[in-house]
Design a protein around this motif. Structure first.
Motif, short mmCIF file in Angstrom:
data_model
loop_
_atom_site.label_atom_id
_atom_site.label_comp_id
_atom_site.label_asym_id
_atom_site.label_seq_id
_atom_site.Cartn_x
_atom_site.Cartn_y
_atom_site.Cartn_z
N THR A 13 0.81 -1.22 0.00
CA THR A 13 0.00 0.00 0.00
C THR A 13 0.84 1.27 0.00
O THR A 13 0.30 2.37 0.05
CB THR A 13 -0.93 0.04 1.22
N SER A 44 -0.23 -5.10 3.40
CA SER A 44 -1.42 -5.83 3.78
C SER A 44 -1.32 -7.23 3.17
O SER A 44 -0.40 -7.51 2.41
CB SER A 44 -2.68 -5.11 3.28
N LEU A 50 -9.07 -9.28 3.46
CA LEU A 50 -7.96 -8.34 3.46
C LEU A 50 -7.56 -8.04 4.89
O LEU A 50 -8.39 -7.64 5.71
CB LEU A 50 -8.37 -7.05 2.74
N ASP A 101 -5.66 -5.58 7.20
CA ASP A 101 -5.19 -4.19 7.23
C ASP A 101 -5.20 -3.56 5.84
O ASP A 101 -5.43 -4.23 4.83
CB ASP A 101 -3.81 -4.09 7.88
N ASN A 102 -4.98 -2.23 5.78
CA ASN A 102 -5.08 -1.57 4.47
C ASN A 102 -4.40 -0.21 4.39
O ASN A 102 -4.81 0.65 3.63
CB ASN A 102 -6.55 -1.45 4.05
N LEU A 128 -3.00 0.75 -2.37
CA LEU A 128 -3.89 -0.32 -1.95
C LEU A 128 -4.74 -0.84 -3.11
O LEU A 128 -4.75 -2.04 -3.40
CB LEU A 128 -4.79 0.18 -0.82
N THR A 149 -12.09 -3.98 -5.47
CA THR A 149 -12.48 -3.68 -4.09
C THR A 149 -13.86 -4.26 -3.77
O THR A 149 -14.14 -4.59 -2.62
CB THR A 149 -12.48 -2.16 -3.87
N VAL A 186 -12.70 -7.52 5.89
CA VAL A 186 -11.50 -6.75 6.22
C VAL A 186 -11.21 -6.99 7.69
O VAL A 186 -12.08 -6.75 8.55
CB VAL A 186 -11.70 -5.25 5.95
N GLY A 199 -7.08 2.95 4.97
CA GLY A 199 -7.45 2.68 3.59
C GLY A 199 -8.84 2.13 3.40
O GLY A 199 -9.28 1.93 2.27
N ALA A 200 -9.58 1.88 4.49
CA ALA A 200 -10.91 1.28 4.38
C ALA A 200 -12.00 2.30 4.07
O ALA A 200 -13.10 1.93 3.68
CB ALA A 200 -11.26 0.53 5.66
#
Length: 280
Positions: free
Chosen positions: A8, A45, A56, A58-59, A81, A92, A98, A110-111
């Motif tokens: 990311t 991630s 997924l 983490d992000n 990401l 996505t 997540v 990043g979410a």
């Protein structure tokens, strides 16, 4: 099970913060730094594809904070990401779950993204259930003064408001071949995924052990809120890991993605380092 490294981007981190009381003359032999003692750290991630689930872990930081904040973090690198997920052959919208190890900005930002008009927020993974440990959620809602600067409501509250946030209260299996373990040294309720791929076990080490250089028990990061707990947790877990031949996946190590471990007369040490893709 398919495991995919999702890069990311990177950020710069003070070497003294990464290695605490370990003298620079020692840690700089293990992890490179610039003339200002800053280390370039990854924000990896992992995408776990198991059956119908695409999970997924983490992000990264996202892009919602202001320029001053991101200038301080010195973000760098070409990866992002969304592009990393797309390069892996997914979108996505495909992500079903997540899993947040914790809610510090570089793990959950990043979410959530700005909407097109920048008048509000949207979920980056609209079809996903988002998971965090209940203990860490309670810590996030009532942070201590030292940790509070690492939390941003815009990173997580839109997920709860959308009804997409779930809490994990017990250790153990979260999904098939995917269990979680809680640790409290870095932050209360840190949730570390442990994955079973065939007869192999892969640990998403997160901020529990952020880099290969942090493997020695005493090489803690200053970011750990309770270093005494970190020492005890890491010493015990490393013994378990070497006994059971776990592989570790490193979220913040710019040089190495994974390693195996070996027991020596001076404690648990690195055996071999290798990319995640080499785990078949």
């Amino acid at each position: 099970m398919e495991l995919v490294n999702i890069e990311t981007g990177n950020f710069m981190c003070d070497g003294g913060a990464m290695f605490s009381v370990v003298p620079k003359v020692m840690w700089s032999r293990k992890y490179p730094c610039d003339e200002n003692n800053y280390c370039n750290c990854a924000m990896r991630s992992m995408l776990v594809v198991e059956g119908d689930r695409k999970i997924l872990i983490d992000n990264g930081t996202g892009d919602k904070q202001d320029e001053t904040f991101f200038a301080h973090q010195q973000l760098n690198g070409d990866a992002s990401l969304v592009s990393s997920i797309e390069n892996a052959g997914f979108s996505t919208d495909d992500i079903t779950d997540v899993v947040f190890t914790h809610l510090h900005f570089d793990h959950c930002g990043g979410a959530v993204k700005w909407n097109n008009a920048k008048t509000g927020y949207e979920l980056v993974f609209p079809n996903a259930t988002h998971w965090v440990s209940k203990r860490h959620w309670e810590n996030y809602k009532n942070p201590n003064i030292r940790e509070s600067d690492a939390f941003f409501d815009e990173n997580i509250m839109p997920i709860q408001e959308a009804g997409r946030l779930r809490f994990v209260e017990k250790e153990g299996a979260l999904f098939p071949n995917f269990e979680v373990r809680f640790f409290d040294g870095h932050t209360p309720g840190l949730m570390i995924p442990i994955l079973k791929k065939g007869n192999q076990t892969i640990v998403f080490a997160g901020d529990f052990i952020p880099t290969v250089a942090n493997i020695p028990v005493k090489w803690l990061a200053s970011y750990d809120l309770n270093p005494t707990a970190s020492l005890s947790e890491k010493e015990s877990f490393l013994q378990e890991a070497v006994k059971n031949q776990y592989f570790l996946f490193f979220q913040h190590d710019i040089q190495y993605e994974c390693c195996s471990l070996i027991q020596t007369d001076k404690g648990v040490k690195v055996d071999e380092c290798f990319p995640l893709s080499s785990i078949k």
